[in-house]
Write a protein that holds these residues in place. Structure first.
Motif, PDB file in Angstrom:
ATOM      1  N   ARG A  22      47.832   6.415  39.387  1.00 32.81           N
ATOM      2  CA  ARG A  22      48.389   7.488  40.190  1.00 32.81           C
ATOM      3  C   ARG A  22      49.882   7.587  39.921  1.00 32.81           C
ATOM      4  N   GLY A  79      51.630  11.823  42.803  1.00 36.70           N
ATOM      5  CA  GLY A  79      50.352  11.849  43.502  1.00 36.70           C
ATOM      6  C   GLY A  79      49.182  12.176  42.602  1.00 36.70           C
ATOM      7  N   ARG A 110      27.922  17.229  46.071  1.00 30.91           N
ATOM      8  CA  ARG A 110      28.763  16.454  46.964  1.00 30.91           C
ATOM      9  C   ARG A 110      28.001  15.258  47.529  1.00 30.91           C
ATOM     10  N   ALA A 164      48.530  11.785  47.510  1.00 35.16           N
ATOM     11  CA  ALA A 164      47.223  12.305  47.121  1.00 35.16           C
ATOM     12  C   ALA A 164      47.497  13.542  46.306  1.00 35.16           C
ATOM     13  N   SER A 165      46.742  13.700  45.248  1.00 33.82           N
ATOM     14  CA  SER A 165      46.994  14.850  44.389  1.00 33.82           C
ATOM     15  C   SER A 165      46.417  16.103  45.030  1.00 33.82           C
ATOM     16  N   LYS A 166      46.842  17.228  44.518  1.00 30.71           N
ATOM     17  CA  LYS A 166      46.384  18.509  45.052  1.00 30.71           C
ATOM     18  C   LYS A 166      44.862  18.592  44.962  1.00 30.71           C
ATOM     19  N   ALA A 167      44.340  18.122  43.815  1.00 32.46           N
ATOM     20  CA  ALA A 167      42.903  18.199  43.580  1.00 32.46           C
ATOM     21  C   ALA A 167      42.134  17.377  44.604  1.00 32.46           C
ATOM     22  N   GLU A 168      42.654  16.176  44.909  1.00 35.74           N
ATOM     23  CA  GLU A 168      41.976  15.327  45.889  1.00 35.74           C
ATOM     24  C   GLU A 168      41.987  15.956  47.271  1.00 35.74           C
ATOM     25  N   GLN A 210      42.188  19.034  48.004  1.00 34.55           N
ATOM     26  CA  GLN A 210      41.282  20.172  48.039  1.00 34.55           C
ATOM     27  C   GLN A 210      39.839  19.696  48.174  1.00 34.55           C
ATOM     28  N   PHE A 211      39.520  18.649  47.424  1.00 37.62           N
ATOM     29  CA  PHE A 211      38.159  18.116  47.454  1.00 37.62           C
ATOM     30  C   PHE A 211      37.808  17.651  48.861  1.00 37.62           C
ATOM     31  N   ASN A 219      37.560  20.614  51.361  1.00 39.30           N
ATOM     32  CA  ASN A 219      36.310  21.356  51.183  1.00 39.30           C
ATOM     33  C   ASN A 219      35.134  20.577  51.746  1.00 39.30           C
ATOM     34  N   GLY A 220      35.178  19.262  51.539  1.00 39.73           N
ATOM     35  CA  GLY A 220      34.114  18.409  52.046  1.00 39.73           C
ATOM     36  C   GLY A 220      34.045  18.465  53.561  1.00 39.73           C
ATOM     37  N   GLU A 245      41.541   7.625  52.438  1.00 40.80           N
ATOM     38  CA  GLU A 245      41.845   8.828  51.659  1.00 40.80           C
ATOM     39  C   GLU A 245      42.000  10.039  52.565  1.00 40.80           C
TER      40      GLU A 245
END
Lengths: 301, 304
Positions: free
Chosen positions: A97, A148, A240, B21-25, B27-28, B31-32, B237
């Protein structure tokens, strides 16, 4: 599925004759000739050995200073600790990271003792553009990788002075990771193998970093860099749930301190078919679903 | 002093672990949450199974340990005779001290200052919990007014915090440890006028009584908020990605004694907070039943 696990469990006692002192219920995997020690345990009273990492000499005896596995190279005895920070080797695949954007380099957290370094000169720019060394591309570093962001990378070099890892992402396999889950396990559990990028039969992609960081994604298409660029990738409910199952399978393996590689993950995933994803979190469930992986790790399968 | 502001300021450090936390995480996870499937397959209000043991520190008057998949909290309670303060001569003392193990700080990438702030905020919350709920009657902890009272020291050690939801674990562990705590019985020695002058503490290990009122001692439940969704028992997370947290101090009977909203940047709709408080009131019974902390102590049944 669980019947096969039970059958395998029933045959286990016959197979245990090959192991030294293992009982089937223990979570520690012992092999013949493998010795597990706790801090303060006497490794040897023989004076002829040399003190390696994780050991100390007291009253002329060699004692362990950490919990782990005894290893011997010629006359040097060392203990490889179970819980430790990641000790890198050149060629290892890691998941990291970005912690900081520095001058011509990124600092990356890889669970090793010091932050690893990713130099601007060891990344492929998006779209495969050739880098022109200029002040402007140092200023746009944050557009390539920001704080990040998760990346997969390879250990390129280890600095001699302090053991800092230098990473590179000069391959299409490596680079920024897209939407997905991140999890961490003890780094000793991830077995070094030829391939650390797996697309499991269920369609879920995992990157098993040697450093104990794991990334679980929806899919890994052929051209991974392309796939990762699509941040708006829509993940269906079904996918998911599969990802959650993979995650819980991996954490169950980590809970029992079992090796984590594609086969053990698939075994645990398949054996959990009769359970709902969230039911896999229960301690009793963990024991059942990891049984086949346990037998595999103890060479009983 | 604006109590709310102080609390908000103090608490801000509890869950703020650097926001990595990255943007992608993000978002994931968002959404979850919106799809009601969390990273480990739970629904929004599902809780993870936690392990609780009590009485694991033999030389403490009460102890407990809570483990929640990567989060590990150890609590020891020590009961001592102390001199009461001048302004409260007939009240016992209840003190909390919370610390984070240095090993945890390194793993969870907390620097010493953040870890210190985090534990300080938790201590503050623990004190507020007792002050606002009055669950433990401190007057019952008095031995000889003005001379001697019981001082109950609760020491909390956060051994690991990677499983997330440290706040809930800490307060469940505190409650469990208080349940486990026993105080030696005392006999008062009276002079010829019938006035108590001295006391004698029983040395018999079985001549003890539990603390009164522990059954009503509240816990704090922590809810994460992403968008307008409220979710229970956040993962590490999820904590990193949450817009806000609502902490609800609630007792077994569902009485709310403390609520605290912590925002990480974005504000929260008031209805969402009310939803979180309602959820806490409904959930608390189940949580405490799972941990076995609802039993009224034997002492209360006897009526002393």
């Amino acid at each position: 599925m669980d019947t096969t696990a039970d059958d395998a469990g029933a045959t286990a006692p016959d197979a245990t004759t090959t192991t030294t002192t293992t009982t089937t219920t223990t979570t520690i995997v012992e092999r013949p000739g493998m010795r597990i020690v706790c801090p303060g345990d006497v490794i040897t009273e023989d004076q002829g050995y040399m003190r390696g990492h994780g050991t100390f000499i007291h009253d002329g005896r060699l004692l362990a200073s950490v919990a782990g596995v005894v290893e011997r190279v010629n006359k040097v005895i060392s203990v490889r600790p179970v819980r430790t920070r990641y000790v890198g080797e050149i060629g290892d695949v890691v998941v990291g990271r970005i912690m900081q954007v520095g001058q011509r380099r990124w600092l990356v957290d890889t669970q090793s003792r010091l932050s690893s370094v990713l130099k601007l000169s060891s990344v492929n720019l998006p779209g495969g553009v050739l880098r022109r060394k200029s002040a402007s591309d140092e200023l746009t570093m944050r557009q390539v990788l920001a704080e990040g962001d998760l990346i997969s990378a390879e250990v390129q070099a280890i600095f001699q002075e302090d053991g800092t890892l230098s990473l590179h992402t000069r391959s299409l396999r490596y680079g920024r990771l897209g939407p997905g889950m991140f999890m961490r396990v003890p780094s000793v559990l991830v077995r070094r193998s030829k391939n650390h990028f797996h697309t499991l039969p269920c369609g879920v992609a995992v990157v098993l970093g040697n450093n104990g960081y794991i990334w679980i994604g929806a899919s890994m298409e052929e051209d991974t860099t392309q796939a990762r660029e699509h941040d708006q990738h829509i993940i269906t409910e079904e996918t998911r749930r599969r990802m959650a199952r993979v995650r819980n399978a991996i954490s169950a393996l980590a809970h029992r301190m079992l090796s984590i590689f594609d086969t053990t993950i698939i075994f645990t995933y398949d054996d959990s078919a009769h359970l709902e994803e969230k039911e896999m979190l229960h301690p009793e469930a963990i024991a059942t679903i990891t049984q086949r992986a346990y037998l595999l790790c103890t060479d009983q399968l | 002093m604006n109590f709310r502001q102080t609390l908000a300021k103090r608490y801000k450090q509890i869950s703020n672990k650097g926001k990595m936390a990255s943007k992608a995480e993000r978002q994931f996870i968002a959404n979850g949450i919106a799809a009601n499937i969390r990273c480990d397959g739970r629904d929004l209000l599902d809780r993870r199974p936690l392990e609780l043991e009590t009485g694991n520190i033999t030389n403490a008057n009460g102890s407990s340990r809570v483990q929640l998949m990567g989060t590990d909290v150890l609590v020891g309670v020590k009961v001592e005779v102390a001199t009461p303060t001048d302004d409260r001569p007939d009240e016992g003392m209840l003190e909390f001290s919370i610390s984070s193990s240095s090993a945890n700080a390194t793993v969870a990438a907390l620097d010493a200052r953040t870890a210190d702030k985090m534990t300080r905020s938790l201590e503050f919350l623990a004190e507020q919990l007792q002050k606002t709920s009055h669950a433990l009657d401190l007057k019952k902890l008095c031995i000889l007014p003005g001379k001697a009272v019981w001082c109950v020291r609760v020491d909390v050690l956060v051994l690991q915090s990677l499983g997330g939801n440290v706040v809930e674990c800490v307060f469940l562990a505190i409650k469990a440890a208080l349940h486990d705590t026993t105080i030696p019985n005392c006999t008062l020695i009276k002079d010829s006028n019938g006035e108590a002058v001295d006391f004698d503490i029983s040395s018999n290990a079985y001549d003890v009584s539990p603390i009164e009122g522990v059954a009503e001692f509240p816990v704090i439940l922590c809810f994460g908020i992403i968008g307008a969704r409220v979710f229970a028992d956040p993962l590490f997370e999820e904590e990193e990605c949450a817009d806000a947290f609502v902490l609800v101090g609630v007792s077994a009977s569902g009485a709310v004694c403390l609520t605290q909203q912590v925002c990480a940047g974005r504000g929260v709709d008031p209805t969402t907070i009310i939803e979180a408080v309602d959820t806490a009131r409904q959930a608390v019974k189940g949580v405490l039943e799972d941990t076995g902390c609802t039993h009224t102590s034997i002492c209360n049944a006897d009526g002393q």
